[in-house]
Design a protein around this motif. Sequence first.
Motif, PDB file in Angstrom:
ATOM      1  N   ARG A 192      36.862  66.489  65.036  1.00 42.61           N
ATOM      2  CA  ARG A 192      37.170  65.040  65.080  1.00 42.61           C
ATOM      3  C   ARG A 192      37.075  64.338  63.858  1.00 42.61           C
ATOM      4  O   ARG A 192      36.253  64.521  63.058  1.00 42.61           O
ATOM      5  N   VAL A 193      38.104  63.476  63.427  1.00 41.26           N
ATOM      6  CA  VAL A 193      37.872  62.709  62.168  1.00 41.26           C
ATOM      7  C   VAL A 193      36.486  61.769  61.939  1.00 41.26           C
ATOM      8  O   VAL A 193      36.437  60.942  62.910  1.00 41.26           O
ATOM      9  N   LYS A 194      35.876  62.193  61.140  1.00 36.28           N
ATOM     10  CA  LYS A 194      34.803  61.081  60.775  1.00 36.28           C
ATOM     11  C   LYS A 194      34.732  60.155  59.485  1.00 36.28           C
ATOM     12  O   LYS A 194      34.620  59.009  59.824  1.00 36.28           O
ATOM     13  N   ARG A 195      35.691  60.670  58.747  1.00 36.07           N
ATOM     14  CA  ARG A 195      36.214  59.922  57.484  1.00 36.07           C
ATOM     15  C   ARG A 195      37.525  60.541  57.008  1.00 36.07           C
ATOM     16  O   ARG A 195      37.554  61.446  56.806  1.00 36.07           O
ATOM     17  N   SER A 196      38.502  59.390  56.682  1.00 38.36           N
ATOM     18  CA  SER A 196      39.578  59.789  55.939  1.00 38.36           C
ATOM     19  C   SER A 196      39.819  58.913  54.839  1.00 38.36           C
ATOM     20  O   SER A 196      40.584  57.984  55.162  1.00 38.36           O
ATOM     21  N   PRO A 197      39.632  59.180  53.492  1.00 37.62           N
ATOM     22  CA  PRO A 197      39.887  58.233  52.444  1.00 37.62           C
ATOM     23  C   PRO A 197      41.387  57.845  52.284  1.00 37.62           C
ATOM     24  O   PRO A 197      41.643  56.817  52.027  1.00 37.62           O
ATOM     25  N   ALA A 198      42.217  59.097  52.733  1.00 33.63           N
ATOM     26  CA  ALA A 198      43.720  58.793  52.631  1.00 33.63           C
ATOM     27  C   ALA A 198      44.177  57.916  53.592  1.00 33.63           C
ATOM     28  O   ALA A 198      45.158  56.780  53.130  1.00 33.63           O
ATOM     29  N   LEU A 199      43.810  57.941  54.691  1.00 33.83           N
ATOM     30  CA  LEU A 199      44.291  56.810  55.883  1.00 33.83           C
ATOM     31  C   LEU A 199      43.379  55.398  55.551  1.00 33.83           C
ATOM     32  O   LEU A 199      44.117  54.366  55.756  1.00 33.83           O
ATOM     33  N   GLU A 200      42.416  55.620  55.027  1.00 32.21           N
ATOM     34  CA  GLU A 200      41.615  54.126  54.711  1.00 32.21           C
ATOM     35  C   GLU A 200      42.332  53.569  53.597  1.00 32.21           C
ATOM     36  O   GLU A 200      42.577  52.266  53.639  1.00 32.21           O
ATOM     37  N   LYS A 201      42.828  54.135  52.837  1.00 36.77           N
ATOM     38  CA  LYS A 201      43.603  53.679  51.454  1.00 36.77           C
ATOM     39  C   LYS A 201      45.023  53.091  52.059  1.00 36.77           C
ATOM     40  O   LYS A 201      45.404  52.130  51.531  1.00 36.77           O
ATOM     41  N   ARG A 202      45.568  53.782  52.986  1.00 35.39           N
ATOM     42  CA  ARG A 202      46.936  53.233  53.771  1.00 35.39           C
ATOM     43  C   ARG A 202      46.685  51.930  54.294  1.00 35.39           C
ATOM     44  O   ARG A 202      47.761  51.152  54.169  1.00 35.39           O
ATOM     45  N   VAL A 203      45.734  51.897  55.200  1.00 32.87           N
ATOM     46  CA  VAL A 203      45.542  50.653  55.927  1.00 32.87           C
ATOM     47  C   VAL A 203      45.227  49.763  55.128  1.00 32.87           C
ATOM     48  O   VAL A 203      45.756  48.585  54.941  1.00 32.87           O
ATOM     49  N   LYS A 204      44.356  49.737  53.999  1.00 38.28           N
ATOM     50  CA  LYS A 204      44.172  48.746  52.917  1.00 38.28           C
ATOM     51  C   LYS A 204      45.212  48.183  52.205  1.00 38.28           C
ATOM     52  O   LYS A 204      45.130  47.239  51.887  1.00 38.28           O
ATOM     53  N   ALA A 205      46.136  49.260  51.830  1.00 34.93           N
ATOM     54  CA  ALA A 205      47.404  48.944  51.084  1.00 34.93           C
ATOM     55  C   ALA A 205      48.185  47.839  51.865  1.00 34.93           C
ATOM     56  O   ALA A 205      48.883  46.884  51.057  1.00 34.93           O
ATOM     57  N   PHE A 206      48.078  47.710  53.085  1.00 32.07           N
ATOM     58  CA  PHE A 206      48.575  46.350  53.867  1.00 32.07           C
ATOM     59  C   PHE A 206      47.623  45.336  54.020  1.00 32.07           C
ATOM     60  O   PHE A 206      47.908  44.210  53.737  1.00 32.07           O
ATOM     61  N   THR A 207      46.389  45.537  54.450  1.00 29.22           N
ATOM     62  CA  THR A 207      45.468  44.478  54.919  1.00 29.22           C
ATOM     63  C   THR A 207      45.166  43.521  53.722  1.00 29.22           C
ATOM     64  O   THR A 207      45.151  42.266  53.901  1.00 29.22           O
ATOM     65  N   GLU A 208      45.146  44.205  52.461  1.00 32.01           N
ATOM     66  CA  GLU A 208      44.591  43.158  51.346  1.00 32.01           C
ATOM     67  C   GLU A 208      45.696  42.395  51.067  1.00 32.01           C
ATOM     68  O   GLU A 208      45.493  41.498  50.141  1.00 32.01           O
ATOM     69  N   TRP A 209      47.030  42.553  51.304  1.00 33.91           N
ATOM     70  CA  TRP A 209      48.037  41.462  51.055  1.00 33.91           C
ATOM     71  C   TRP A 209      48.626  41.068  52.226  1.00 33.91           C
ATOM     72  O   TRP A 209      49.581  40.160  51.993  1.00 33.91           O
ATOM     73  N   TYR A 210      47.775  40.934  53.401  1.00 36.29           N
ATOM     74  CA  TYR A 210      48.366  40.375  54.523  1.00 36.29           C
ATOM     75  C   TYR A 210      48.335  39.124  54.406  1.00 36.29           C
ATOM     76  O   TYR A 210      47.529  38.077  53.927  1.00 36.29           O
ATOM     77  N   GLN A 211      49.670  38.390  54.981  1.00 36.44           N
ATOM     78  CA  GLN A 211      49.770  36.942  54.757  1.00 36.44           C
ATOM     79  C   GLN A 211      49.888  35.982  56.007  1.00 36.44           C
ATOM     80  O   GLN A 211      50.481  35.084  56.226  1.00 36.44           O
ATOM     81  N   GLY A 212      49.295  36.877  57.167  1.00 37.21           N
ATOM     82  CA  GLY A 212      49.526  36.270  58.329  1.00 37.21           C
ATOM     83  C   GLY A 212      50.790  36.802  59.366  1.00 37.21           C
ATOM     84  O   GLY A 212      50.777  36.324  60.521  1.00 37.21           O
ATOM     85  N   TYR A 213      51.443  37.373  58.843  1.00 39.90           N
ATOM     86  CA  TYR A 213      52.749  38.124  59.447  1.00 39.90           C
ATOM     87  C   TYR A 213      52.741  39.466  59.532  1.00 39.90           C
ATOM     88  O   TYR A 213      52.304  40.115  58.173  1.00 39.90           O
ATOM     89  N   GLY A 214      53.401  40.315  60.314  1.00 33.98           N
ATOM     90  CA  GLY A 214      53.480  41.482  60.621  1.00 33.98           C
ATOM     91  C   GLY A 214      52.051  42.113  61.030  1.00 33.98           C
ATOM     92  O   GLY A 214      51.129  41.314  61.448  1.00 33.98           O
TER      93      GLY A 214
END
Length: 526
Positions: free
Chosen positions: A167-189
């Motif tokens: 099972r996945v313990k850590r995935s830097p690639a998925l972590e990076k993809r999630v962060k690419a959205f959340t760090e610019w999140y403006q309250g929508y989407g």
Amino acid sequence: MTFSLGLNGTEATRTKRRTGGDFSPYSGMCVTCLDGCVGYCEIAKSAIRGKEVIYPQPFGTTTSASQKDYPVDYSHFNIMGTAVGAVGIEADPDKAIFPAANIETAIGANKDIKCRFPAVIAGMGSTNVAANNWEHLAAGAALAGVPIVIGENVCGMDPDLELENGRVKRSPALEKRVKAFTEWYQGYGIVAVQANVEDTRLGVQEYAIEKLGVEAVEIKWGQGAKDIGGEVKLNTLERALQLKSRGYIVLPDPEDPAVQEAYKKGAFKEFERHSRIGMVDEESFHKRVEELRKAGAKYIFLKTGAYRPADLARAVKFASDARLDLLTVDGAGGGTGMSPWRMMNEWGIPTVYIQALLTKYLDRLAEKGAYIPPVAIAGGITLEDQVFKGIALSAPHVKVVGMARGPLAAAMVGKTVGERVKAGKVPTEYQKYGESLEQVFIFAEELKNKLGADLFAKLPVGAIGVYSYFERMAQGLKQFMTGARKFNLNAITRDDVAALTREAAEITGIKYIMDIDAEEAMKILG
């Protein structure tokens, strides 16, 4: 009417016919096949390179969509305007202006995922074209206020993936993809994580929920471009062995000594990695939904492809019974194009046809008083007229449309132009606007003011392209709505579009343009 182009020569597979436009419309072959031809067409290149020619080229750096001319598509409908009244706003010329049209919507069982524009960017997974442009696409989606789905196989393809008991313990690639959205999140989407068979076995969604704070997950039954699992190309033997060890289907078998020898001698340069097809079952579907909810998923989506009508009925019924937060239905012809080329053109139910069935099935459940989940229709939708039609054809059920190639194109072009502008090499096409980002990109100054200069400087430059693209569509959609005198999305009805052909009317139940308003017109005339 010719529905197929008899494809045997297309830019998608870098093939062409020796005789050009003079060919057999059924087979696609040159009208005269010449002994001595070195081979330019798809048949000829298949004789030399075999299965490599199945896929669009260059694989992983382009997106593709069907070239097939379907008998009925969105262009066979026109949006109806009126000179009378207004819905959703006071019927006052000073108030009923297009900037006042409200295009915000919401998805989720409780309608608590707000969207600034009625679209969701459909799942794009482990392909190079998605990975190389993701930070631009995801940041642009966050700023534009639309949901985005991280597609399949991101963890499985992560070179730095860490596993524990399979099972996945850590995935830097998925972590990076999630962060690419959340760090610019403006309250929508919202950002959602999709899973196929391999992802589910690896526990990708549980990892995303528990370790990355992801609130939305999507169960995947397929897509409009293909009816098999996803595929990518691998250009090293080491990578092929790694992916096979993680449970993927890899062709040719990288563990076979003869295959390894052939690869080292240069007989071929790429391996293929394929995903498995899922097996839909009602009991296991509801079990999986319950597992995800227990794991902490706040929102659960279902994405289904252009399968036969019975499968669409299953998707609608299962999504209703499970009270899902979004059901995305993807019509044939769409997709981002890492699909077998003939399959993309020749399988599945095209968008208008599957949407007609979808509308019928949703209406049936609504008549019975069942829960109707928010629905997204996808399949080749790129601009605002199609967004309006997608919502109108299935009103009141479709809340958003699914998009992929359009936003990805905006990200790629925004990235390319933006990086050249930063390097002082403004493309000739845009030199007339100026030399800075703020001059070349019409919304760059607006984003800079919104984010502040320091944060704007860190923004992936392709995100400006995605934001600008959605802003353009937003104004275009508002203008269509104003012409129809509908000033919020919920006011749009099936009567706001008319079928231009009898066939389009028969398939969808939308009135033929010569029959619309017939009774009212006669009353007006006395």
